[in-house]
Design a protein around this motif. Structure first.
Motif, short mmCIF file in Angstrom:
data_model
loop_
_atom_site.label_atom_id
_atom_site.label_comp_id
_atom_site.label_asym_id
_atom_site.label_seq_id
_atom_site.Cartn_x
_atom_site.Cartn_y
_atom_site.Cartn_z
N TRP A 1 0.81 -1.21 0.00
CA TRP A 1 0.00 0.00 0.00
C TRP A 1 0.84 1.26 0.00
O TRP A 1 0.32 2.35 -0.25
N LYS A 2 2.14 1.13 0.26
CA LYS A 2 3.01 2.31 0.19
C LYS A 2 3.10 2.84 -1.24
O LYS A 2 3.47 3.99 -1.45
N GLN A 3 2.81 1.99 -2.23
CA GLN A 3 2.84 2.41 -3.63
C GLN A 3 1.53 3.03 -4.08
O GLN A 3 1.41 3.45 -5.23
N VAL A 4 0.56 3.09 -3.18
CA VAL A 4 -0.78 3.59 -3.51
C VAL A 4 -1.01 4.90 -2.78
O VAL A 4 -0.77 5.01 -1.57
N SER A 5 -1.44 5.91 -3.52
CA SER A 5 -1.70 7.22 -2.93
C SER A 5 -3.19 7.53 -3.05
O SER A 5 -3.76 7.49 -4.14
N LEU A 6 -3.83 7.82 -1.92
CA LEU A 6 -5.26 8.12 -1.91
C LEU A 6 -5.49 9.61 -2.17
O LEU A 6 -4.93 10.47 -1.47
N LEU A 7 -6.29 9.93 -3.17
CA LEU A 7 -6.76 11.29 -3.39
C LEU A 7 -8.22 11.35 -2.97
O LEU A 7 -9.09 10.73 -3.60
N SER A 8 -8.48 12.05 -1.88
CA SER A 8 -9.86 12.26 -1.44
C SER A 8 -10.44 13.39 -2.29
O SER A 8 -10.09 14.55 -2.11
N VAL A 9 -11.30 13.05 -3.22
CA VAL A 9 -11.78 14.00 -4.20
C VAL A 9 -12.73 15.01 -3.54
O VAL A 9 -13.63 14.63 -2.78
N ALA A 10 -12.50 16.26 -3.82
CA ALA A 10 -13.35 17.34 -3.31
C ALA A 10 -13.54 18.37 -4.41
O ALA A 10 -12.78 18.42 -5.38
N ALA A 11 -14.55 19.18 -4.26
CA ALA A 11 -14.79 20.29 -5.19
C ALA A 11 -15.52 21.39 -4.44
O ALA A 11 -16.47 21.13 -3.71
N ASP A 12 -15.04 22.61 -4.61
CA ASP A 12 -15.72 23.76 -4.02
C ASP A 12 -15.26 25.03 -4.71
O ASP A 12 -14.37 25.00 -5.56
N ARG A 13 -15.85 26.13 -4.34
CA ARG A 13 -15.38 27.44 -4.80
C ARG A 13 -15.77 28.48 -3.75
O ARG A 13 -16.81 28.37 -3.09
N LEU A 14 -14.90 29.45 -3.59
CA LEU A 14 -15.17 30.52 -2.63
C LEU A 14 -16.30 31.41 -3.14
O LEU A 14 -16.41 31.66 -4.34
N LYS A 15 -17.09 31.90 -2.21
CA LYS A 15 -18.10 32.90 -2.58
C LYS A 15 -17.40 34.21 -2.97
O LYS A 15 -17.83 34.90 -3.89
N ARG A 16 -16.33 34.52 -2.24
CA ARG A 16 -15.56 35.72 -2.55
C ARG A 16 -14.09 35.35 -2.51
O ARG A 16 -13.63 34.71 -1.57
N TRP A 17 -13.35 35.71 -3.55
CA TRP A 17 -11.96 35.29 -3.70
C TRP A 17 -10.97 36.28 -3.09
O TRP A 17 -9.76 36.07 -3.19
N TYR A 18 -11.44 37.33 -2.46
CA TYR A 18 -10.52 38.39 -2.05
C TYR A 18 -11.04 39.10 -0.81
O TYR A 18 -12.22 38.96 -0.41
N LYS A 19 -10.16 39.81 -0.18
CA LYS A 19 -10.48 40.82 0.81
C LYS A 19 -9.42 41.89 0.65
O LYS A 19 -8.44 41.66 -0.09
N PRO A 20 -9.55 43.06 1.23
CA PRO A 20 -8.56 44.11 0.97
C PRO A 20 -7.13 43.63 1.19
O PRO A 20 -6.78 43.11 2.24
N GLY A 21 -6.33 43.76 0.14
CA GLY A 21 -4.93 43.37 0.20
C GLY A 21 -4.65 41.91 -0.06
O GLY A 21 -3.49 41.48 -0.06
N LEU A 22 -5.69 41.10 -0.30
CA LEU A 22 -5.52 39.65 -0.44
C LEU A 22 -6.38 39.12 -1.59
O LEU A 22 -7.55 39.48 -1.72
N LEU A 23 -5.78 38.23 -2.41
CA LEU A 23 -6.49 37.56 -3.50
C LEU A 23 -6.15 36.09 -3.47
O LEU A 23 -4.99 35.72 -3.25
N LEU A 24 -7.14 35.22 -3.68
CA LEU A 24 -6.90 33.79 -3.79
C LEU A 24 -7.16 33.34 -5.22
O LEU A 24 -8.12 33.80 -5.86
N ILE A 25 -6.30 32.44 -5.72
CA ILE A 25 -6.44 31.92 -7.08
C ILE A 25 -6.17 30.42 -7.07
O ILE A 25 -5.67 29.87 -6.10
N GLY A 26 -6.47 29.77 -8.20
CA GLY A 26 -6.22 28.34 -8.32
C GLY A 26 -7.06 27.55 -7.34
O GLY A 26 -8.16 27.96 -6.95
N ASP A 27 -6.55 26.40 -6.91
CA ASP A 27 -7.30 25.55 -5.99
C ASP A 27 -7.57 26.22 -4.65
O ASP A 27 -8.47 25.80 -3.92
#
Length: 430
Positions: free
Chosen positions: A277-303
């Protein structure tokens, strides 16, 4: 306007530096944004919490839209000189054999393929190019723990390095630190989440030289296998029902090998390479998006702004498109030292709709195709349009999936005014 310093904190900060843009996260979005800004002479500091970029089973797909962006700044040919595999088709099994559902050769582009390249190799290439510019600084092993916020405006970050605490103060802080974003948590930004019906086990087996490459999907009773050409290896995505990893693990590694061989009998002669099992990597699949990607002085992008399901391989493509849009819209404000919340909102407006559309499409595919394929009580059949050659070969059906995967929705191009780098103030070794 000089940056205002905050009151001293309880912890001892060894040093504080000032920059124009501080990017947290050295993944594809952060690295490409840092490169585009550095080429314009904008002081930018890129913080990566790990000591290197070498993590197993990260997204390795460079879509045609990404290669076009790199071509616009003169880097695509050099990148493609590095070892990589070209994926030109994706196929699924039908009664008459494997049938192509995606053929990138019909795309009108210099790059009618997906380049499969280890993400660490891509990031090393991008950051090495950025280091040619004196305004760029890369700090590895920088584990961001706090946002510096004064008067409701984010002024930078505090991070822990090997030798203690440090500060980076910036006019703009960008969170590009992926699906487990620390910056998102520190900022307290709320997300809209969905629940994909699956998780993925990533593993590898050898690939025979005579085997035709590409991307292949295989379906069985309650199981699904995705095969990605990695040159000398097949990277396998063994798709399981959400939360069922413990049951799969309890059944044993031999049961996993047998299931893979049943899904694709051509792999039966090498599933023995999966030893534990050391050769196996689990990806726990998720999906979401922020309602707002920023606040003053800060921006989020990508995942950090929108976690993408691996179905369709959209994560890196949309992350880099976010980076390009950010550079296009914020280069001049950063140069002028006037980055406003209205400017950050423009980035979200530019990129939010494409993200919402592709997430909706992928959610539909997961519900109608993947969820049914993983139901052991149902005899799975592909949708009719994939099973009937007459339908499959209609121009719209043939070309739409190719464009969605290859280019995404609203592909970005580097703005003409920032394609050429500004003159360097000092010579820097390549």
């Amino acid at each position: 306007m000089a940056l205002e310093h905050s009151a001293p904190t309880a912890r001892a900060v060894r040093d504080a530096e000032e920059t124009t843009c501080c990017i947290v996260g050295g993944g594809p979005a952060g690295a490409v944004l840092a490169l585009l800004l550095a080429r314009q002479g904008i002081p930018v500091t890129l913080l990566e919490q790990h000591a290197d970029f070498d993590r197993d089973f990260r997204g390795d797909t460079l879509h045609p839209s990404i290669l076009e962006v790199l071509d616009e700044i003169g880097l695509a040919e050099r990148l493609l000189e590095l070892p990589h595999a070209k994926v030109r088709t994706a196929t699924v099994p039908t009664a008459s054999g494997q049938a192509p559902i995606v053929d990138f050769s019909c795309l009108k582009t210099r790059f009618p393929f997906i380049a499969m390249m280890p993400q660490s190799r891509f990031l090393d290439f991008i950051t090495a190019e950025a280091q040619r510019y004196p305004s760029f600084r890369l700090l590895m092993g920088a584990n961001v723990q706090e946002l510096i916020e004064e008067g409701g405006v984010v002024q930078g970050v505090r991070y822990q390095g090997r030798d203690g605490w440090h500060e980076v103060r910036a006019r703009l802080t960008v969170g590009a630190d992926g699906r487990f974003s620390k910056v998102r948590k520190l900022a307290g930004l709320a997300a809209i989440t969905t629940s994909p019906p699956m998780d993925v086990l990533w593993l590898r087996v050898s690939k025979h030289p005579e085997e035709v490459g590409g991307v292949m999907g295989r379906f069985g009773s309650g199981a699904m296998l995705v095969e990605l050409d990695r040159g000398a290896q097949w990277q396998l995505g063994y798709v399981i029902r959400k939360g069922s990893y413990k049951q799969v693990q309890a059944a044993g590694i031999d049961a996993l090998r047998q299931s893979i061989a049943a899904l694709d009998p051509t792999l039966a002669d090498r599933v023995h390479e999966i030893q534990d099992w050391k050769q196996v990597s689990l990806l726990s699949v998720a999906a979401d998006r922020l309602k707002r990607w920023y606040k003053p002085g800060l921006l989020l992008i990508g995942d950090a702004a929108h976690v993408m399901s691996p179905a369709g391989g959209n994560g890196i493509n949309y992350a880099i498109m976010d980076a390009v849009a950010t550079a296009n819209l914020l280069t001049e404000p950063l140069k002028a030292g006037r980055v406003t919340s209205a400017g950050l909102a423009r980035v979200q407006r530019r990129r939010e709709l494409p993200t919402r559309i592709i997430q909706t499409i992928i959610s539909g595919v997961q519900d109608r195709v993947i969820n049914r394929a993983l139901d052991p009580c149902t005899a799975f059949q592909l949708p009719l349009l994939f099973r009937l050659p007459l339908l499959r070969n209609l121009p719209l059906i043939r070309e739409l999936p190719v464009r969605l995967i290859g280019f995404g929705i609203r592909r970005e191009h580097v703005a003409p005014e920032i394609r050429n780098p500004v003159a360097m103030t000092a010579p820097v070794e390549a």
